[in-house]
Scaffold this active site. Structure first.
Site, short mmCIF file in Angstrom:
data_model
loop_
_atom_site.label_atom_id
_atom_site.label_comp_id
_atom_site.label_asym_id
_atom_site.label_seq_id
_atom_site.Cartn_x
_atom_site.Cartn_y
_atom_site.Cartn_z
N ARG A 86 1.02 -1.03 -0.34
CA ARG A 86 0.04 -0.22 0.06
C ARG A 86 0.73 1.02 -0.04
NH1 ARG A 86 -3.21 3.35 5.04
NH2 ARG A 86 -3.71 4.32 4.08
N HIS A 130 -3.26 10.86 0.95
CA HIS A 130 -2.55 10.66 2.37
C HIS A 130 -2.35 11.78 2.88
CE1 HIS A 130 -1.07 7.31 5.09
NE2 HIS A 130 -0.82 8.55 5.91
N GLU A 175 -7.80 8.31 6.74
CA GLU A 175 -7.69 8.73 7.34
C GLU A 175 -8.01 10.25 7.37
OE1 GLU A 175 -4.17 8.41 10.49
OE2 GLU A 175 -4.47 6.58 10.05
N ASN A 302 -7.30 1.25 10.13
CA ASN A 302 -6.28 2.30 10.38
C ASN A 302 -6.06 1.87 12.21
OD1 ASN A 302 -5.17 2.38 8.03
ND2 ASN A 302 -4.80 4.60 8.38
N TYR A 304 -3.81 1.63 15.79
CA TYR A 304 -3.16 2.14 16.71
C TYR A 304 -3.02 1.88 18.21
CZ TYR A 304 -0.72 3.44 12.72
OH TYR A 304 0.26 3.28 11.03
N GLU A 372 -3.44 -0.06 7.94
CA GLU A 372 -2.29 0.23 9.16
C GLU A 372 -2.36 -0.84 10.57
OE1 GLU A 372 -1.42 4.42 9.13
OE2 GLU A 372 -1.71 4.89 7.42
O1 IFM Z 1 2.61 7.41 10.36
C1 IFM Z 1 0.96 7.36 10.36
C2 IFM Z 1 0.28 7.38 8.96
O2 IFM Z 1 0.35 8.84 8.21
C3 IFM Z 1 -1.47 7.75 8.72
N1 IFM Z 1 -1.53 6.67 9.93
C4 IFM Z 1 -1.49 6.67 11.48
C5 IFM Z 1 0.50 6.67 11.02
C6 IFM Z 1 1.38 7.03 12.83
O3 IFM Z 1 0.84 8.14 13.16
#
Ligand code: IFM
Length: 472
Positions: A86, A130, A175, A302, A304, A372
């Protein structure tokens, strides 16, 4: 978990045959070559060159120099054994002013990238946006104005016409929460604005841009079309009514502003109490929900970390500024777990919860791809020349287990892209955060695969061996 033969790999039994593995990057974070071959400036060039905006004044001028080293990076992807890669297209490489004259050298660059990926047996997954809006469009109002959504649709049509025969998966936006609210309300990202209704208009125009682009992509015969959201798994700090109301407002700001129009054909139910009625501004037009709600082939997520919220006083008395991120909510951190160098708590089970909650709430939910997931760690090259990133291996393993748990419980998740292939420019945090499976020395630009690179390769191989054995 690592010995001379490499890290031990445990396959994830619940990930089905055909589950796909990949790695992800984004143009401004890795490409460099910011003023070469006709590329026009984007808002991130302007922002990063403005004193005080990024850590240590870092810019993406060189970044990982991927523009010149993409062959080396494709060799790394091939060595990793991923099914897909990606990456994002820099809009201002194709259209230096966002609209108008096309830059042939920019088109050629992504032609080469795509062809070389295919020759390496890797399926391209392209993100069209992006965060790197052409500066010329920001100068005409940016995402505050509808013309930018229309320009995005033309750009999507150009990209689809040129690359649609070879791209497996299209992601319109990455995002949009960050583009709208971090860029136009908090001001921590480009273009660095601190506005209320500007941010809400931006959120709406991003959604319209997505819908218009989906139509263009389909008209050009694109295969799989979707969008990537950074949905938050939100928890309330307590059962007190104030905290539960804060949770509802945070759900609107972080999640429902996207999921309701995209997946349910309506605006969020609690938006009036979240934004004092100002979300329903003149930027909304009849017919927009139909555009935004174009059916998707997949939803990219995405993930985290989870977020816990509590009721808190507003930070400002200005009703205009209260319309975006100042919604009477504060984040707390009750997780008591390890944190990555981003300061984010590591809570893999929240990813399972997020996937199952989406599945339960949205009858129209298409198949999900994790576009992600990864962790920033304090990586250094050891005297043996290796990077022993055991915390990242644990993070990735535990989050893949969380995905497998969601699949076992009924979620339809088809693939996973690790963030990121390379250490890279982490936006306002400059080069201070390392997310890569591959270490980048920003002076020599030398790439060094980390232990997590070997671990991920082993995982992919083990998964294929297991699922191929069990496939009749
Ligand atoms: O690096 C970023 C990415 O560009 C978008 N999602 C979160 C990642 C980590 O912060």
């Amino acid at each position: 978990m690592s010995d001379a033969s490499g890290p031990t790999v445990r396959p994830f039994p619940a990930l089905p045959a055909g589950f796909r593995f990949g790695a992800a990057t984004a143009a401004y974070q890795i490409e460099g070559a910011h003023d070469e071959d006709g590329r026009g400036p984007s808002i991130w060039d302007t922002f990063s060159h403005t004193p005080g905006r990024t850590l240590g004044g870092a810019t993406g001028d060189i970044a990982c120099d991927h523009y010149h080293r993409h062959r080396e990076d494709i060799a790394l992807l091939r060595g990793l054994g991923v099914d897909g890669y990606r990456f994002s297209i820099a809009w201002s490489r194709l259209l230096p002013r966002g609209t108008g004259p096309v830059n042939a050298k920019g088109l050629d660059f992504y032609d080469r990238l795509i062809d070389e990926l295919l020759a390496a047996g890797i399926a391209p997954a392209v993100t069209l946006y992006h965060w790197d809006l052409p500066q010329a469009l920001e100068d005409r109002g940016g995402w505050r104005v509808r013309e930018t959504a229309e320009a995005f649709a033309q750009y999507a049509a150009l990209a689809a016409e040129r690359y649609g025969d070879r791209v497996e998966r299209w992601i319109t936006l990455n995002e949009p929460y960050c583009s709208a609210f971090v860029g136009y309300a908090e001001g921590r990202h480009a273009p660095g604005a601190q506005e209320g209704s500007g941010a809400l208009a931006a959120a709406h125009h991003l959604l319209v841009a997505h819908g218009l682009a989906v139509r263009e992509l389909r008209a050009a015969g694109a295969r799989e079309v979707g969008i990537t959201l950074n949905l938050d798994r939100l928890h309330a700090a307590s059962d007190r009514p104030g905290d539960l109301a804060a949770l509802r407002r945070a759900e609107v700001l972080h999640n429902e502003v996207w999921t309701e129009p995209l997946l349910a054909g309506r605006y969020p139910g609690h938006e009036a109490e979240t934004w004092s009625g100002l979300a329903d501004g003149p930027w909304r037009r009849p017919g927009d929900l139909e555009v935004i709600g174009e059916p998707l082939d997949f939803l990219g997520i995405n993930y985290y970390r989870p977020v816990t919220v509590a009721a808190a006083p507003h930070r400002t008395d200005d009703p205009e500024l209260r319309t975006a991120v100042d919604i009477g909510v504060a984040e707390t951190d009750p997780y008591g777990t390890r944190h990555t160098t981003m300061g984010w708590p590591v809570v893999p089970a929240a990813l399972t919860e997020l996937l199952l909650d989406l599945h339960a709430r949205h009858p129209r939910l298409p198949p999900v791809w994790i576009t992600e997931n990864g962790s920033a760690e304090d990586d250094t090259v050891a005297p043996d020349g290796r990077v022993h990133d055991t915390d990242r291996i644990a993070y990735l393993a535990d989050h893949l287990t969380a995905v497998a748990d969601a699949v076992t419980a009924g979620a339809d998740v088809r693939g996973y892209f690790a963030w990121s292939l390379l250490d890279n420019f982490e936006w306002a945090r400059g080069y201070g955060q390392r997310f890569g499976l591959v270490h980048v020395d920003y002076t020599s630009l030398t790439r060094t695969p980390k232990d997590s690179y070997d671990w991920y390769r082993g995982l992919i191989t083990a998964h294929r061996a297991r699922t191929e054995e069990s496939t009749p």
